[in-house]
Design a protein around this motif. Structure first.
Motif, PDB file in Angstrom:
ATOM      1  N   ASP A  54       0.865  -1.181   0.000  1.00 41.64           N
ATOM      2  CA  ASP A  54       0.000   0.000   0.000  1.00 41.64           C
ATOM      3  C   ASP A  54       0.902   1.232   0.000  1.00 41.64           C
ATOM      4  OD1 ASP A  54      -2.244   1.600   0.116  1.00 41.64           O
ATOM      5  OD2 ASP A  54      -2.471   1.410   2.289  1.00 41.64           O
ATOM      6  N   VAL A  55       0.354   2.401  -0.324  1.00 44.23           N
ATOM      7  CA  VAL A  55       1.160   3.622  -0.374  1.00 44.23           C
ATOM      8  C   VAL A  55       1.116   4.382   0.941  1.00 44.23           C
ATOM      9  CG1 VAL A  55       1.432   5.858  -1.480  1.00 44.23           C
ATOM     10  CG2 VAL A  55       0.942   3.855  -2.869  1.00 44.23           C
ATOM     11  N   ARG A  56      -0.077   4.670   1.416  1.00 44.43           N
ATOM     12  CA  ARG A  56      -0.210   5.485   2.626  1.00 44.43           C
ATOM     13  C   ARG A  56      -0.313   4.579   3.848  1.00 44.43           C
ATOM     14  NH1 ARG A  56      -4.287  10.451   1.684  1.00 44.43           N
ATOM     15  NH2 ARG A  56      -3.180  11.153   3.546  1.00 44.43           N
ATOM     16  N   MET A  57       0.793   4.489   4.578  1.00 41.95           N
ATOM     17  CA  MET A  57       0.843   3.668   5.789  1.00 41.95           C
ATOM     18  C   MET A  57       1.587   4.430   6.881  1.00 41.95           C
ATOM     19  SD  MET A  57       1.560  -0.242   4.474  1.00 41.95           S
ATOM     20  CE  MET A  57       3.110   0.149   3.665  1.00 41.95           C
ATOM     21  N   PRO A  58       1.337   4.081   8.134  1.00 43.23           N
ATOM     22  CA  PRO A  58       2.013   4.769   9.238  1.00 43.23           C
ATOM     23  C   PRO A  58       3.474   4.355   9.381  1.00 43.23           C
ATOM     24  CG  PRO A  58       0.642   3.004  10.077  1.00 43.23           C
ATOM     25  CD  PRO A  58       0.353   3.094   8.599  1.00 43.23           C
ATOM     26  N   VAL A  59       4.197   5.088  10.226  1.00 45.02           N
ATOM     27  CA  VAL A  59       5.604   4.855  10.562  1.00 45.02           C
ATOM     28  C   VAL A  59       6.512   5.147   9.371  1.00 45.02           C
ATOM     29  CG1 VAL A  59       7.305   3.290  11.568  1.00 45.02           C
ATOM     30  CG2 VAL A  59       4.890   3.086  12.216  1.00 45.02           C
ATOM     31  N   LEU A  60       6.298   4.431   8.278  1.00 41.42           N
ATOM     32  CA  LEU A  60       7.044   4.643   7.040  1.00 41.42           C
ATOM     33  C   LEU A  60       6.090   4.379   5.892  1.00 41.42           C
ATOM     34  CD1 LEU A  60      10.050   5.176   6.095  1.00 41.42           C
ATOM     35  CD2 LEU A  60      10.186   2.699   5.732  1.00 41.42           C
ATOM     36  N   ASP A  61       5.927   5.363   4.992  1.00 42.84           N
ATOM     37  CA  ASP A  61       4.956   5.175   3.915  1.00 42.84           C
ATOM     38  C   ASP A  61       5.475   4.185   2.868  1.00 42.84           C
ATOM     39  OD1 ASP A  61       6.369   6.560   1.705  1.00 42.84           O
ATOM     40  OD2 ASP A  61       6.016   8.359   2.891  1.00 42.84           O
ATOM     41  N   GLY A  62       4.563   3.768   2.005  1.00 45.61           N
ATOM     42  CA  GLY A  62       4.908   2.754   1.019  1.00 45.61           C
ATOM     43  C   GLY A  62       5.958   3.185   0.025  1.00 45.61           C
ATOM     44  N   ILE A  63       6.022   4.470  -0.286  1.00 46.75           N
ATOM     45  CA  ILE A  63       7.032   4.964  -1.223  1.00 46.75           C
ATOM     46  C   ILE A  63       8.426   4.824  -0.631  1.00 46.75           C
ATOM     47  CG2 ILE A  63       7.892   6.989  -2.459  1.00 46.75           C
ATOM     48  CD1 ILE A  63       4.978   7.968  -2.571  1.00 46.75           C
ATOM     49  N   ALA A  64       8.581   5.296   0.609  1.00 44.72           N
ATOM     50  CA  ALA A  64       9.877   5.191   1.267  1.00 44.72           C
ATOM     51  C   ALA A  64      10.271   3.729   1.465  1.00 44.72           C
ATOM     52  CB  ALA A  64       9.836   5.916   2.609  1.00 44.72           C
ATOM     53  N   ALA A  65       9.298   2.901   1.827  1.00 39.26           N
ATOM     54  CA  ALA A  65       9.578   1.483   2.010  1.00 39.26           C
ATOM     55  C   ALA A  65      10.006   0.838   0.689  1.00 39.26           C
ATOM     56  CB  ALA A  65       8.344   0.774   2.569  1.00 39.26           C
ATOM     57  N   THR A  66       9.339   1.205  -0.398  1.00 40.84           N
ATOM     58  CA  THR A  66       9.697   0.681  -1.719  1.00 40.84           C
ATOM     59  C   THR A  66      11.111   1.087  -2.092  1.00 40.84           C
ATOM     60  OG1 THR A  66       7.401   0.675  -2.485  1.00 40.84           O
ATOM     61  CG2 THR A  66       9.109   0.725  -4.171  1.00 40.84           C
ATOM     62  N   ARG A  67      11.462   2.337  -1.812  1.00 42.78           N
ATOM     63  CA  ARG A  67      12.807   2.819  -2.129  1.00 42.78           C
ATOM     64  C   ARG A  67      13.870   2.015  -1.377  1.00 42.78           C
ATOM     65  NH1 ARG A  67      11.830   7.643  -1.056  1.00 42.78           N
ATOM     66  NH2 ARG A  67      11.174   8.215  -3.163  1.00 42.78           N
ATOM     67  N   LEU A  68      13.587   1.667  -0.131  1.00 41.97           N
ATOM     68  CA  LEU A  68      14.535   0.885   0.662  1.00 41.97           C
ATOM     69  C   LEU A  68      14.641  -0.555   0.186  1.00 41.97           C
ATOM     70  CD1 LEU A  68      13.675   2.172   4.261  1.00 41.97           C
ATOM     71  CD2 LEU A  68      15.744   2.670   2.935  1.00 41.97           C
ATOM     72  N   LEU A  69      13.558  -1.066  -0.381  1.00 43.90           N
ATOM     73  CA  LEU A  69      13.534  -2.465  -0.811  1.00 43.90           C
ATOM     74  C   LEU A  69      13.916  -2.667  -2.272  1.00 43.90           C
ATOM     75  CD1 LEU A  69      10.262  -3.706   0.931  1.00 43.90           C
ATOM     76  CD2 LEU A  69      12.616  -4.256   1.568  1.00 43.90           C
ATOM     77  N   ALA A  70      13.608  -1.686  -3.129  1.00 40.21           N
ATOM     78  CA  ALA A  70      13.764  -1.892  -4.570  1.00 40.21           C
ATOM     79  C   ALA A  70      14.483  -0.757  -5.276  1.00 40.21           C
ATOM     80  CB  ALA A  70      12.377  -2.087  -5.205  1.00 40.21           C
ATOM     81  N   GLY A  71      15.075   0.167  -4.529  1.00 40.86           N
ATOM     82  CA  GLY A  71      15.757   1.300  -5.129  1.00 40.86           C
ATOM     83  C   GLY A  71      16.977   0.895  -5.934  1.00 40.86           C
ATOM     84  N   ALA A  72      17.460   1.822  -6.757  1.00 45.19           N
ATOM     85  CA  ALA A  72      18.571   1.533  -7.662  1.00 45.19           C
ATOM     86  C   ALA A  72      19.844   1.137  -6.928  1.00 45.19           C
ATOM     87  CB  ALA A  72      18.831   2.756  -8.545  1.00 45.19           C
ATOM     88  N   ASP A  73      20.018   1.608  -5.691  1.00 45.63           N
ATOM     89  CA  ASP A  73      21.251   1.319  -4.952  1.00 45.63           C
ATOM     90  C   ASP A  73      21.108   0.141  -3.985  1.00 45.63           C
ATOM     91  OD1 ASP A  73      19.472   2.631  -3.340  1.00 45.63           O
ATOM     92  OD2 ASP A  73      20.956   3.910  -2.354  1.00 45.63           O
ATOM     93  N   VAL A  74      19.987  -0.584  -4.079  1.00 40.55           N
ATOM     94  CA  VAL A  74      19.779  -1.741  -3.204  1.00 40.55           C
ATOM     95  C   VAL A  74      20.489  -2.955  -3.805  1.00 40.55           C
ATOM     96  CG1 VAL A  74      18.082  -3.311  -2.211  1.00 40.55           C
ATOM     97  CG2 VAL A  74      17.580  -0.869  -2.377  1.00 40.55           C
ATOM     98  N   PRO A  75      21.392  -3.613  -3.064  1.00 38.90           N
ATOM     99  CA  PRO A  75      22.148  -4.750  -3.604  1.00 38.90           C
ATOM    100  C   PRO A  75      21.263  -5.896  -4.102  1.00 38.90           C
ATOM    101  CG  PRO A  75      23.114  -3.989  -1.543  1.00 38.90           C
ATOM    102  CD  PRO A  75      21.799  -3.284  -1.688  1.00 38.90           C
ATOM    103  N   ARG A  76      20.248  -6.253  -3.309  1.00 34.49           N
ATOM    104  CA  ARG A  76      19.330  -7.326  -3.694  1.00 34.49           C
ATOM    105  C   ARG A  76      17.904  -6.792  -3.672  1.00 34.49           C
ATOM    106  NH1 ARG A  76      19.787 -12.309  -0.065  1.00 34.49           N
ATOM    107  NH2 ARG A  76      18.279 -13.047  -1.604  1.00 34.49           N
ATOM    108  N   PRO A  77      17.516  -6.084  -4.736  1.00 37.57           N
ATOM    109  CA  PRO A  77      16.181  -5.469  -4.741  1.00 37.57           C
ATOM    110  C   PRO A  77      15.057  -6.492  -4.684  1.00 37.57           C
ATOM    111  CG  PRO A  77      17.173  -5.360  -6.917  1.00 37.57           C
ATOM    112  CD  PRO A  77      18.246  -5.837  -5.982  1.00 37.57           C
ATOM    113  N   VAL A  78      13.992  -6.116  -3.980  1.00 42.30           N
ATOM    114  CA  VAL A  78      12.798  -6.947  -3.864  1.00 42.30           C
ATOM    115  C   VAL A  78      11.762  -6.449  -4.857  1.00 42.30           C
ATOM    116  CG1 VAL A  78      10.952  -7.698  -2.307  1.00 42.30           C
ATOM    117  CG2 VAL A  78      13.267  -7.334  -1.421  1.00 42.30           C
ATOM    118  N   LYS A  79      11.033  -7.357  -5.467  1.00 43.42           N
ATOM    119  CA  LYS A  79       9.995  -6.959  -6.409  1.00 43.42           C
ATOM    120  C   LYS A  79       8.783  -6.445  -5.624  1.00 43.42           C
ATOM    121  CE  LYS A  79      11.367 -10.412  -9.846  1.00 43.42           C
ATOM    122  NZ  LYS A  79      12.405 -11.081  -9.039  1.00 43.42           N
TER     123      LYS A  79
END
Length: 216
Positions: A54-79
């Motif tokens: 989801d996009v709008r979530m508490p603590v850390l929104d979905g966009i920021a979470a996606t960036r941490l999991l699938a960003g260009a600088d992530v060694p093992r990006p998650v789909k």
């Protein structure tokens, strides 16, 4: 078996997603949570094949979470497959920029959600055809070019035609039917387009097409 992590702060929505996914013989829910920070922690610990986010979530929104999991600088990006409502289209666009493999609307029928999960798990990107044109067209002027090539100059007329259809949200099979080609031929065209333009996936291809005025 495709292992899925479901992240949505609305309990009823999350429960519905979990029920739909777990009912499939080739899918299983690896975990579920209601905020972006937990989503990141669980994804790193459970190593799911796909994160439904989801996009709008508490603590850390979905966009920021996606960036941490699938960003260009992530060694093992998650789909990551973003599932959201249409009135949050700008957030979805930012999520795609953050590295998400695609998005669907929350009111999409279950079969489209399941197809989306399987598509993203296979390594392909997914864009909901109902909102692709409006979503990307509205925000394309705000983003950086995604490739250094001059717009479309390296593509053949047929490749440009395929790119137009990708930007319209058509799948490979739909493009094959439209152009009277085999799905394998379309897959080859898509691969050539991505290689020539230096793009990562179909999501970037759509952004490129709108950003450079190749479609509108």
């Amino acid at each position: 078996m495709i292992r899925v992590l479901v992240c949505d702060d609305q309990v009823l929505v999350r429960t519905g997603l979990v029920t739909i996914i777990d009912a499939q013989p080739d899918l299983e829910v690896a975990g579920e949570c209601g905020d972006g920070r937990t989503a990141v922690d669980l994804a790193r610990r459970l190593d799911p094949d796909v994160v439904v986010m989801d996009v709008r979530m508490p603590v850390l929104d979905g966009i920021a979470a996606t960036r941490l999991l699938a960003g260009a600088d992530v060694p093992r990006p998650v789909k990551v497959l973003v599932v959201t409502t249409f009135n949050l289209d700008q957030y979805v666009y930012e999520a795609l920029r953050a590295g998400a493999s695609g998005f669907l609307l929350k009111d999409a029928p279950p079969d489209r959600l399941l197809h989306g999960i399987r598509t993203v798990a296979s390594g392909a990107a997914l864009l909901d055809p109902e909102v692709t044109r409006e979503l990307v067209g509205r925000f394309a002027t705000r983003i950086r070019p995604v490739a250094p090539s001059a717009p479309g100059t390296r593509l053949t007329p047929r490749e440009l035609e395929v790119l137009h259809l990708i930007a319209d949200g058509l799948s490979n099979s739909e493009i094959a039917a439209e152009l009277v080609l085999s799905p394998e031929t379309v897959k080859t065209f898509v691969s050539r387009i991505l290689t020539k333009l230096g793009l990562r996936d179909r999501v970037q291809a759509v952004v490129y097409a709108y950003r450079h005025g190749l479609v509108g």
